[in-house]
Design an enzyme around this catalytic site. Structure first.
Site, PDB file in Angstrom:
ATOM      1  N   PRO A   1       1.915  -9.006   2.536  1.00 25.97           N
ATOM      2  CA  PRO A   1       0.811  -9.934   2.812  1.00 25.97           C
ATOM      3  C   PRO A   1       0.134 -10.373   1.505  1.00 25.97           C
ATOM      4  O   PRO A   1      -0.044  -9.545   0.607  1.00 25.97           O
ATOM      5  CB  PRO A   1      -0.152  -9.108   3.659  1.00 25.97           C
ATOM      6  CG  PRO A   1       0.628  -7.935   4.153  1.00 25.97           C
ATOM      7  CD  PRO A   1       1.735  -7.702   3.175  1.00 25.97           C
TER       8      PRO A   1
ATOM      9  N   LEU B   1      -2.181  -5.588  -1.924  1.00 23.44           N
ATOM     10  CA  LEU B   1      -0.899  -4.876  -1.878  1.00 23.44           C
ATOM     11  C   LEU B   1       0.068  -5.322  -2.977  1.00 23.44           C
ATOM     12  O   LEU B   1       1.262  -5.027  -2.925  1.00 23.44           O
ATOM     13  CB  LEU B   1      -0.254  -5.030  -0.496  1.00 23.44           C
ATOM     14  CG  LEU B   1      -1.076  -4.460   0.669  1.00 23.44           C
ATOM     15  CD1 LEU B   1      -0.384  -4.708   1.996  1.00 23.44           C
ATOM     16  CD2 LEU B   1      -1.339  -2.965   0.493  1.00 23.44           C
ATOM     17  N   GLY B   2      -0.439  -6.044  -3.950  1.00 20.32           N
ATOM     18  CA  GLY B   2       0.375  -6.357  -5.135  1.00 20.32           C
ATOM     19  C   GLY B   2       1.410  -7.440  -4.927  1.00 20.32           C
ATOM     20  O   GLY B   2       2.433  -7.471  -5.611  1.00 20.32           O
TER      21      GLY B   2
ATOM     22  N   ALA C   1       2.394  -9.685  -8.139  1.00 15.95           N
ATOM     23  CA  ALA C   1       3.218  -8.981  -9.137  1.00 15.95           C
ATOM     24  C   ALA C   1       4.629  -8.771  -8.607  1.00 15.95           C
ATOM     25  O   ALA C   1       5.615  -8.920  -9.347  1.00 15.95           O
ATOM     26  CB  ALA C   1       2.574  -7.632  -9.480  1.00 15.95           C
TER      27      ALA C   1
ATOM     28  N   ASP D   1      -0.781  -3.100 -11.354  1.00 17.07           N
ATOM     29  CA  ASP D   1       0.072  -3.724 -10.330  1.00 17.07           C
ATOM     30  C   ASP D   1       1.490  -3.921 -10.837  1.00 17.07           C
ATOM     31  O   ASP D   1       2.458  -3.515 -10.199  1.00 17.07           O
ATOM     32  CB  ASP D   1      -0.493  -5.095  -9.927  1.00 17.07           C
ATOM     33  CG  ASP D   1      -1.572  -4.991  -8.875  1.00 17.07           C
ATOM     34  OD1 ASP D   1      -2.179  -3.909  -8.779  1.00 17.07           O
ATOM     35  OD2 ASP D   1      -1.813  -5.981  -8.175  1.00 17.07           O
TER      36      ASP D   1
HETATM   37  O1  PMV Z   1      -6.006  -6.329  -5.272  1.00 14.53           O
HETATM   38  P1  PMV Z   1      -4.841  -5.785  -6.021  1.00 14.53           P
HETATM   39  O2  PMV Z   1      -3.791  -5.186  -5.189  1.00 14.53           O
HETATM   40  O3  PMV Z   1      -4.260  -6.792  -6.961  1.00 14.53           O
HETATM   41  O4  PMV Z   1      -5.369  -4.565  -6.898  1.00 14.53           O
HETATM   42  C1  PMV Z   1      -6.197  -4.806  -7.971  1.00 14.53           C
HETATM   43  C2  PMV Z   1      -6.613  -3.535  -8.639  1.00 14.53           C
HETATM   44  C3  PMV Z   1      -7.851  -3.700  -9.508  1.00 14.53           C
HETATM   45  O5  PMV Z   1      -8.108  -2.417 -10.095  1.00 14.53           O
HETATM   46  C4  PMV Z   1      -9.041  -4.098  -8.654  1.00 14.53           C
HETATM   47  C5  PMV Z   1      -7.659  -4.719 -10.607  1.00 14.53           C
HETATM   48  C6  PMV Z   1      -6.704  -4.292 -11.683  1.00 14.53           C
HETATM   49  O6  PMV Z   1      -6.235  -5.181 -12.408  1.00 14.53           O
HETATM   50  O7  PMV Z   1      -6.443  -3.096 -11.867  1.00 14.53           O
END
Ligand code: PMV
Length: 308
Positions: free
Chosen positions: A96, A101-102, A105, A147
């Site tokens: 999603p 959930l990355g 990336a 990520d």
């Molecule tokens: O929202 P996501 O899955 O991209 O996770 C981001 C994690 C953070 O710590 C909020 C940002 C980062 O770059 O580490």
């Protein structure tokens, strides 16, 4: 000729946001969802086209230089010292989007890995991660790099920005239930809001970030020694600090409370927050009950994973 590559989603177990400010974080791949890229040779003179099926987008290298997937392909060609090939890259993902959930990336990682393979030069996980980080920096503000790291290495990692990348392994499997609020929340918005608040009150925020870092270190120890009874309460403490830095939401908190009420050992938001997903640590025999409870509490989608 056809080359295919995949990359998983990811879950941050502990330490999101604080990781941007130099604190450790623990993250694991989420292999139940993934991005898949396929590269096929194209007609002579067609150039390189990237087709993002889910976004209904077809991008050429010359037209869309700033688009993440085009940037990914260009960085691969630069890295390998190759000219633009005549090829079609198609990319599709079951992760999603904008939900912590990355997905961004993973989609970049799958495209880069498949293109490098197609050109006869498979990339190492480290080179791939560095390349995807460049894309993340342009498209996600000030990412910590966690990520791209977990998605490219596809292993549980203990991560400190620009410093430490250590694989870790749970001594006992962790059963997680993941509940989606259904609220799309781009990471850059949450990361930007925390940055603004930190600028207003650097010492207050840094104290909280350090507390999150200490929780992450304690959690790593508990996970590696199989002390699962300690892990859940650490998740819930991490969540209350995430609330204090302003990245939680009523929808996330409703799901977190529901999971704990259904017997989860602990629960927290995962990723950028303000929407997106929460995770709950559930005893294996309660995974189904926690999942059903989350749906009743309003989760738009529930997934389960076991971290080993
Ligand atoms: O929202 P996501 O899955 O991209 O996770 C981001 C994690 C953070 O710590 C909020 C940002 C980062 O770059 O580490």
């Amino acid at each position: 000729m056809t080359s295919t590559a995949t990359a998983p989603g990811k879950i941050i177990l502990f330490g999101e946001h604080a990781v941007v400010y130099g604190q450790p974080a623990l993250a694991v791949p989420l292999t139940t969802v993934e991005a898949t890229a396929t590269v096929r040779s194209g007609a002579r003179g067609s150039g390189l086209i990237v087709e993002a099926i889910d976004l209904n987008a077809r991008l050429s290298l010359t037209q869309s230089a700033t688009e993440a997937l085009v940037m990914t392909a260009k960085l691969v060609l630069n890295h390998l010292g190759k000219a633009e090939p005549d090829a079609l890259i198609t990319v599709q993902s079951t992760i999603p989007i904008a939900s912590g959930l990355g997905s961004g990336a993973a989609v970049s990682a799958a495209v880069a890995r498949a293109l490098a393979l197609h050109l006869g030069h498979p990339m190492t996980d480290g080179d791939l991660s560095a390349l995807v980080y460049e894309v993340e920096k342009v498209h996600h503000g000030t990412p910590s790099g966690i990520d791209n790291t977990v998605v490219c290495y596809a292993k549980p990692v203990y991560f400190i920005r620009d410093k430490t990348l250590e694989p870790f392994q749970p001594a006992r499997p962790l059963s997680l239930v993941i509940g989606d609020t259904g609220i799309a929340s781009p990471t850059r918005v949450a990361v930007g809001a925390v940055r603004e608040a930190w600028q207003q009150d650097p010492s207050g925020y840094e104290t909280i970030f350090r507390e999150i870092g200490a929780i992450t270190n304690a959690a790593r120890q508990a996970v590696e020694s199989g002390d699962l009874a300690a892990v859940g309460p650490l998740m819930t403490r991490n969540q209350s600090l995430l609330e204090r830095i302003g990245v939680s939401s009523p929808e996330l908190e409703r799901l977190i409370q529901a999971a704990i009420g259904a017997g989860a050992g602990g629960a927290k938001l995962s990723g950028g927050g303000l929407g997106g997903n929460m995770i709950a640590l559930a005893p294996p025999q309660l995974v189904r009950h926690v999942s059903e409870t989350l749906i009743r509490a309003g989760a738009k989608r529930v997934m389960q994973t076991v971290v080993t």
